[in-house]
Design a protein around this motif. Sequence first.
Motif, PDB file in Angstrom:
ATOM      1  N   LEU A  48     -48.842   8.419 -25.678  1.00 39.92           N
ATOM      2  CA  LEU A  48     -47.932   9.045 -24.717  1.00 39.92           C
ATOM      3  C   LEU A  48     -46.879   8.055 -24.238  1.00 39.92           C
ATOM      4  O   LEU A  48     -45.719   8.423 -24.038  1.00 39.92           O
ATOM      5  CB  LEU A  48     -48.725   9.584 -23.527  1.00 39.92           C
ATOM      6  N   SER A  49     -47.276   6.802 -24.065  1.00 41.50           N
ATOM      7  CA  SER A  49     -46.322   5.740 -23.715  1.00 41.50           C
ATOM      8  C   SER A  49     -46.963   4.399 -24.020  1.00 41.50           C
ATOM      9  O   SER A  49     -48.183   4.239 -23.929  1.00 41.50           O
ATOM     10  CB  SER A  49     -45.920   5.812 -22.237  1.00 41.50           C
ATOM     11  N   PHE A  50     -46.123   3.427 -24.415  1.00 38.66           N
ATOM     12  CA  PHE A  50     -46.585   2.077 -24.740  1.00 38.66           C
ATOM     13  C   PHE A  50     -45.433   1.151 -24.386  1.00 38.66           C
ATOM     14  O   PHE A  50     -44.453   1.059 -25.119  1.00 38.66           O
ATOM     15  CB  PHE A  50     -46.950   2.003 -26.216  1.00 38.66           C
ATOM     16  N   GLU A  51     -45.538   0.476 -23.231  1.00 40.88           N
ATOM     17  CA  GLU A  51     -44.379  -0.234 -22.698  1.00 40.88           C
ATOM     18  C   GLU A  51     -44.813  -1.338 -21.745  1.00 40.88           C
ATOM     19  O   GLU A  51     -45.989  -1.451 -21.384  1.00 40.88           O
ATOM     20  CB  GLU A  51     -43.486   0.755 -21.942  1.00 40.88           C
ATOM     21  N   VAL A  52     -43.838  -2.148 -21.363  1.00 42.19           N
ATOM     22  CA  VAL A  52     -44.040  -3.159 -20.325  1.00 42.19           C
ATOM     23  C   VAL A  52     -43.550  -2.585 -19.008  1.00 42.19           C
ATOM     24  O   VAL A  52     -42.477  -1.972 -18.948  1.00 42.19           O
ATOM     25  CB  VAL A  52     -43.284  -4.455 -20.667  1.00 42.19           C
ATOM     26  N   ALA A  53     -44.362  -2.732 -17.961  1.00 44.36           N
ATOM     27  CA  ALA A  53     -44.015  -2.178 -16.655  1.00 44.36           C
ATOM     28  C   ALA A  53     -44.487  -3.121 -15.561  1.00 44.36           C
ATOM     29  O   ALA A  53     -45.285  -4.042 -15.797  1.00 44.36           O
ATOM     30  CB  ALA A  53     -44.651  -0.801 -16.483  1.00 44.36           C
ATOM     31  N   ALA A  54     -43.991  -2.904 -14.354  1.00 46.53           N
ATOM     32  CA  ALA A  54     -44.433  -3.686 -13.199  1.00 46.53           C
ATOM     33  C   ALA A  54     -45.775  -3.154 -12.716  1.00 46.53           C
ATOM     34  O   ALA A  54     -46.000  -1.944 -12.682  1.00 46.53           O
ATOM     35  CB  ALA A  54     -43.398  -3.602 -12.087  1.00 46.53           C
ATOM     36  N   ALA A  55     -46.668  -4.059 -12.355  1.00 36.87           N
ATOM     37  CA  ALA A  55     -47.992  -3.660 -11.877  1.00 36.87           C
ATOM     38  C   ALA A  55     -47.879  -2.949 -10.538  1.00 36.87           C
ATOM     39  O   ALA A  55     -47.242  -3.450  -9.612  1.00 36.87           O
ATOM     40  CB  ALA A  55     -48.898  -4.875 -11.761  1.00 36.87           C
ATOM     41  N   THR A  56     -48.496  -1.792 -10.423  1.00 35.74           N
ATOM     42  CA  THR A  56     -48.588  -1.103  -9.145  1.00 35.74           C
ATOM     43  C   THR A  56     -49.616  -1.823  -8.275  1.00 35.74           C
ATOM     44  O   THR A  56     -50.401  -2.640  -8.778  1.00 35.74           O
ATOM     45  CB  THR A  56     -49.002   0.360  -9.366  1.00 35.74           C
ATOM     46  N   PRO A  57     -49.640  -1.578  -6.967  1.00 40.64           N
ATOM     47  CA  PRO A  57     -50.561  -2.321  -6.099  1.00 40.64           C
ATOM     48  C   PRO A  57     -52.023  -2.257  -6.531  1.00 40.64           C
ATOM     49  O   PRO A  57     -52.730  -3.279  -6.490  1.00 40.64           O
ATOM     50  CB  PRO A  57     -50.351  -1.647  -4.733  1.00 40.64           C
ATOM     51  N   ASP A  58     -52.520  -1.074  -6.969  1.00 41.70           N
ATOM     52  CA  ASP A  58     -53.923  -0.989  -7.366  1.00 41.70           C
ATOM     53  C   ASP A  58     -54.190  -1.773  -8.637  1.00 41.70           C
ATOM     54  O   ASP A  58     -55.249  -2.410  -8.780  1.00 41.70           O
ATOM     55  CB  ASP A  58     -54.338   0.480  -7.548  1.00 41.70           C
ATOM     56  N   VAL A  59     -53.230  -1.773  -9.563  1.00 41.92           N
ATOM     57  CA  VAL A  59     -53.385  -2.525 -10.807  1.00 41.92           C
ATOM     58  C   VAL A  59     -53.357  -4.025 -10.519  1.00 41.92           C
ATOM     59  O   VAL A  59     -54.184  -4.790 -11.035  1.00 41.92           O
ATOM     60  CB  VAL A  59     -52.282  -2.151 -11.820  1.00 41.92           C
ATOM     61  N   ALA A  60     -52.415  -4.452  -9.695  1.00 48.35           N
ATOM     62  CA  ALA A  60     -52.306  -5.872  -9.349  1.00 48.35           C
ATOM     63  C   ALA A  60     -53.578  -6.370  -8.677  1.00 48.35           C
ATOM     64  O   ALA A  60     -54.074  -7.474  -8.981  1.00 48.35           O
ATOM     65  CB  ALA A  60     -51.094  -6.102  -8.441  1.00 48.35           C
ATOM     66  N   GLU A  61     -54.138  -5.568  -7.788  1.00 52.98           N
ATOM     67  CA  GLU A  61     -55.368  -5.969  -7.106  1.00 52.98           C
ATOM     68  C   GLU A  61     -56.526  -6.085  -8.085  1.00 52.98           C
ATOM     69  O   GLU A  61     -57.289  -7.062  -8.056  1.00 52.98           O
ATOM     70  CB  GLU A  61     -55.711  -4.957  -6.008  1.00 52.98           C
ATOM     71  N   ALA A  62     -56.667  -5.107  -8.972  1.00 47.38           N
ATOM     72  CA  ALA A  62     -57.786  -5.117  -9.918  1.00 47.38           C
ATOM     73  C   ALA A  62     -57.686  -6.281 -10.896  1.00 47.38           C
ATOM     74  O   ALA A  62     -58.703  -6.898 -11.247  1.00 47.38           O
ATOM     75  CB  ALA A  62     -57.834  -3.794 -10.673  1.00 47.38           C
ATOM     76  N   LEU A  63     -56.457  -6.589 -11.339  1.00 48.85           N
ATOM     77  CA  LEU A  63     -56.270  -7.649 -12.337  1.00 48.85           C
ATOM     78  C   LEU A  63     -55.980  -9.011 -11.704  1.00 48.85           C
ATOM     79  O   LEU A  63     -55.738  -9.988 -12.421  1.00 48.85           O
ATOM     80  CB  LEU A  63     -55.127  -7.268 -13.282  1.00 48.85           C
ATOM     81  N   ARG A  64     -55.995  -9.060 -10.366  1.00 48.66           N
ATOM     82  CA  ARG A  64     -55.747 -10.303  -9.622  1.00 48.66           C
ATOM     83  C   ARG A  64     -54.388 -10.893  -9.993  1.00 48.66           C
ATOM     84  O   ARG A  64     -54.262 -12.079 -10.315  1.00 48.66           O
ATOM     85  CB  ARG A  64     -56.852 -11.325  -9.865  1.00 48.66           C
TER      86      ARG A  64
END
Length: 262
Positions: free
Chosen positions: A116-132
Motif C-alpha cells: 500500500l505504501s513503502f516510503e521514508v516518513a517522520a516518526a509520529t510520537p507513538d512510533v518515536a517512543e516505541a523505537l526510542r
Amino acid sequence: MSIQLEILVDLPTLDRHSVVPLYYQIQQHLLERIRAGVLKPGEPIPSEQEISARLRISRMTARQALKSLCDLGVTHSQRGKGTFVSSIKLEKNSRQVLSFSEEMQASGSRARSKVLSFEVAAATPDVAEALRLPPGEKVVSLRRVRMTGSSPMGLEWSRLPLRLYPDLLQALDPNRSLYQTLFERYGVQIVAADEVVEAGLASAEEAKLLRFAPGSPVFLFTRTAYAQSGQPVEYVKSTYRGDRFKMVNRLAQPETSTGRRN
C-alpha cells in the motif's frame, strides 16, 4: 448433480409461523451442511438470488442469512464472485517471535503481499517512543496487505529506524520476509518482542482492503521488536481477520514455594 445444486434442492421447508426468524432457519440449515462436511472449505454456497427464488423469500432475508454465516466466520464473501466456505482458521502463536511469512510457512501456506505504501516518513510520537527515537526522526514506513494465495488475511504497518536500514527501500522485496531481509542484509536478528493483542471491529477502509464486511471482528496487534542488544528495531501495528485466525497459547500452573501445585 453438483454439490451446490444438491444444497439448493435440500434447502429446508421454512416454518413461516415459527417465532424463529426465517433467515436463522436458513442459516442453521447451511451451517449444519458445512459442519457435516457436505460443503467443504473453498466451495461456494447458494447465492442470495438462488435462495430467494428457491424458498420464495425476499432477497433481504436471503442476504441476512448469508451475512450471518460470514459473521460467524464459517464463510467469507468475495466481491463479484459469491460466498464461500472458509478454510480452517490459522493459528497465531503468541509464544514465538515470527513474521507473517514464517507463520504462513509453518502452516504450509505461501505468503504474499500487496504493498500500500513503502516510503521514508517522520516518526509520529507513538512510533518515536516505541523505537526510542527523537521526535520526528526519519523511519522507513511499510504498509502491506498480507495474503495467502488471493485471500487477504491482514494489514501490517511496519516502521523501522532509517539510520539502521539506510537503503531498505532498495534492498527489500516487499513480497519477501522483512525479518529475513533484516538478518541477511543488516545482520539484525529479532529475538524478542513486546506485543499487545486486542479485539476490535473492522473499519470501512480495513474491510475494503480485507474484502469482508465493515464491523466484522478483527485482532489488533501492536508489536515492538528487539534485536539481541535490546535495541528496538521495528514497531508494527497489524489488523488480522478474526474469521481466519485463532490465538493459541500454552498455559502452565505456577508451582508454590514448596514445589507443589495447589
